[in-house]
Design an enzyme around this catalytic site. Structure first.
Site, PDB file in Angstrom:
ATOM      1  N   ASP A   7      73.074  77.820   4.630  1.00  0.00           N
ATOM      2  CA  ASP A   7      74.451  78.030   5.061  1.00  0.00           C
ATOM      3  C   ASP A   7      75.126  78.812   3.924  1.00  0.00           C
ATOM      4  O   ASP A   7      74.641  78.798   2.789  1.00  0.00           O
ATOM      5  CB  ASP A   7      75.087  76.646   5.250  1.00  0.00           C
ATOM      6  CG  ASP A   7      76.558  76.735   5.505  1.00  0.00           C
ATOM      7  OD1 ASP A   7      76.956  77.429   6.440  1.00  0.00           O
ATOM      8  OD2 ASP A   7      77.326  76.108   4.747  1.00  0.00           O
ATOM      9  N   ASP A   9      79.149  79.465   3.335  1.00  0.00           N
ATOM     10  CA  ASP A   9      80.373  78.846   2.811  1.00  0.00           C
ATOM     11  C   ASP A   9      80.141  77.375   2.487  1.00  0.00           C
ATOM     12  O   ASP A   9      79.759  76.603   3.366  1.00  0.00           O
ATOM     13  CB  ASP A   9      81.501  78.916   3.856  1.00  0.00           C
ATOM     14  CG  ASP A   9      81.999  80.336   4.053  1.00  0.00           C
ATOM     15  OD1 ASP A   9      81.884  81.130   3.118  1.00  0.00           O
ATOM     16  OD2 ASP A   9      82.516  80.623   5.145  1.00  0.00           O
ATOM     17  N   GLY A  44      82.009  75.162   8.876  1.00  0.00           N
ATOM     18  CA  GLY A  44      80.886  75.508   9.756  1.00  0.00           C
ATOM     19  C   GLY A  44      81.290  75.867  11.175  1.00  0.00           C
ATOM     20  O   GLY A  44      80.458  76.250  11.984  1.00  0.00           O
ATOM     21  N   SER A 114      79.765  82.580   9.817  1.00  0.00           N
ATOM     22  CA  SER A 114      80.763  83.582   9.436  1.00  0.00           C
ATOM     23  C   SER A 114      80.397  85.007   9.834  1.00  0.00           C
ATOM     24  O   SER A 114      79.275  85.469   9.599  1.00  0.00           O
ATOM     25  CB  SER A 114      80.998  83.541   7.929  1.00  0.00           C
ATOM     26  OG  SER A 114      81.873  84.572   7.558  1.00  0.00           O
ATOM     27  N   ASP A 168      76.354  72.144   4.021  1.00  0.00           N
ATOM     28  CA  ASP A 168      77.407  71.268   3.478  1.00  0.00           C
ATOM     29  C   ASP A 168      78.222  70.606   4.596  1.00  0.00           C
ATOM     30  O   ASP A 168      79.017  69.720   4.322  1.00  0.00           O
ATOM     31  CB  ASP A 168      78.383  72.082   2.605  1.00  0.00           C
ATOM     32  CG  ASP A 168      79.220  73.028   3.434  1.00  0.00           C
ATOM     33  OD1 ASP A 168      78.642  73.792   4.241  1.00  0.00           O
ATOM     34  OD2 ASP A 168      80.455  72.995   3.305  1.00  0.00           O
TER      35      ASP A 168
HETATM   36  P1  B16 Z   1      84.581  83.845   9.697  1.00  0.00           P
HETATM   37  P2  B16 Z   1      79.403  78.741   7.171  1.00  0.00           P
HETATM   38  C1  B16 Z   1      81.776  79.152   8.320  1.00  0.00           C
HETATM   39  O1  B16 Z   1      80.781  79.547   7.428  1.00  0.00           O
HETATM   40  C2  B16 Z   1      82.909  78.431   7.612  1.00  0.00           C
HETATM   41  O2  B16 Z   1      82.455  77.208   7.068  1.00  0.00           O
HETATM   42  C3  B16 Z   1      84.017  78.142   8.592  1.00  0.00           C
HETATM   43  O3  B16 Z   1      85.098  77.484   7.939  1.00  0.00           O
HETATM   44  C4  B16 Z   1      84.487  79.462   9.216  1.00  0.00           C
HETATM   45  O4  B16 Z   1      85.493  79.226  10.192  1.00  0.00           O
HETATM   46  C5  B16 Z   1      83.283  80.154   9.868  1.00  0.00           C
HETATM   47  O5  B16 Z   1      82.277  80.358   8.895  1.00  0.00           O
HETATM   48  C6  B16 Z   1      83.659  81.488  10.475  1.00  0.00           C
HETATM   49  O6  B16 Z   1      84.002  82.380   9.454  1.00  0.00           O
HETATM   50  O7  B16 Z   1      86.026  83.691  10.094  1.00  0.00           O
HETATM   51  O8  B16 Z   1      84.389  84.508   8.355  1.00  0.00           O
HETATM   52  O9  B16 Z   1      83.748  84.488  10.787  1.00  0.00           O
HETATM   53  O10 B16 Z   1      79.783  77.455   6.506  1.00  0.00           O
HETATM   54  O11 B16 Z   1      78.716  78.577   8.510  1.00  0.00           O
HETATM   55  O12 B16 Z   1      78.675  79.691   6.242  1.00  0.00           O
HETATM   56 MG    MG Z   2      79.268  75.658   5.241  1.00  0.00          MG
END
Ligand code: B16
Ligand code: MG
Length: 211
Positions: A7, A9, A44, A114, A168
């Site tokens: 992952d 973030d 996530g 993301s 996480d």
């Molecule tokens: P974006 P991960 C996720 O990343 C984040 O944890 C989540 O808070 C966010 O809303 C999502 O990505 C979408 O992100 O707006 O940049 O497309 O934890 O899956 O790496």
């Molecule tokens: Mg994450």
């Protein structure tokens, strides 16, 4: 040899504080209460689902078009923070562990919700570490659905049973288990019941039995 699916973030970089500040601007502008506890529920979760969680506290109903505009505005604020990211935003322990896993011959992939994944990997100079990237741009369902991890396994040409996901978020552990993969949890996810390997520190990935 295993495939490790990371992952982004909350595992490799800590952009959750940027997500928080950007969403806070949107919520404040709409007069909706938003705090760090609510922000934790966004880990996530996709951008549009994150917005729906924030709007739970609104008495007003918004059209799909209005919601698209809000999500875009949030992403513009968020990207301003991302532009300031550098390789220093990755802890040495993270970079060293990834390099060691590669040296040992394991495959490494990203499994992130993301849509900004590639930009973050460019800013932090992490791109070359990975054999494949599965992110918000190639999925139709976000975590806890297993799609993002199953695609990562397909991209590197491995079977789910040979993959270890590092996450996480509880939604991410659920997604890993639904994909039929092993799950290593860090932070909040380390204490979750379905987590197979509980990590205090990132480097403990190297101590996982049988890798
Ligand atoms: P974006 P991960 C996720 O990343 C984040 O944890 C989540 O808070 C966010 O809303 C999502 O990505 C979408 O992100 O707006 O940049 O497309 O934890 O899956 O790496
Ligand atoms: Mg994450």
């Amino acid at each position: 040899m295993k495939t490790f699916i990371f992952d982004l973030d909350g595992v490799l970089v800590f952009t959750d504080k940027f997500h928080y500040q950007a969403w806070k601007k949107i919520a404040d502008g709409l007069g909706i209460y938003f705090d760090e506890k609510i922000n934790n529920r966004l880990r996530g979760v996709s951008r549009m689902e994150s917005l729906d969680i924030i709007l739970e506290r609104s008495t007003k109903r918004y059209s799909a078009g209005e919601k698209e505009d809000m999500a875009e505005e949030k992403n513009n604020y968020y990207k301003e923070f991302l532009k300031k990211m550098t390789p220093q935003d990755v802890e040495p322990a993270v970079r060293e562990t990834l390099a060691e896993l590669r040296r040992l011959g394991h495959k490494l992939a990203i499994g992130s919700s993301s849509k900004n994944t590639k930009f973050i990997l460019q800013q932090t100079k992490l791109m070359d570490m990975f054999d494949a990237i599965s992110d918000g741009t190639n999925i139709t369902r976000s975590k806890p659905d297993p799609e993002v991890f199953l695609k990562a396994a397909t991209f590197v040409g491995d079977i789910p049973e040979n993959c270890i996901v590092v996450e996480d978020a509880i939604a991410g552990i659920e997604a890993a288990k639904a994909a039929g993969m092993m799950a290593a949890g860090i932070g909040e996810a380390a204490h979750y019941g379905k987590t197979d390997y509980r990590l205090e520190h990132f480097k403990e990935i190297l101590e996982i039995e049988g890798i």
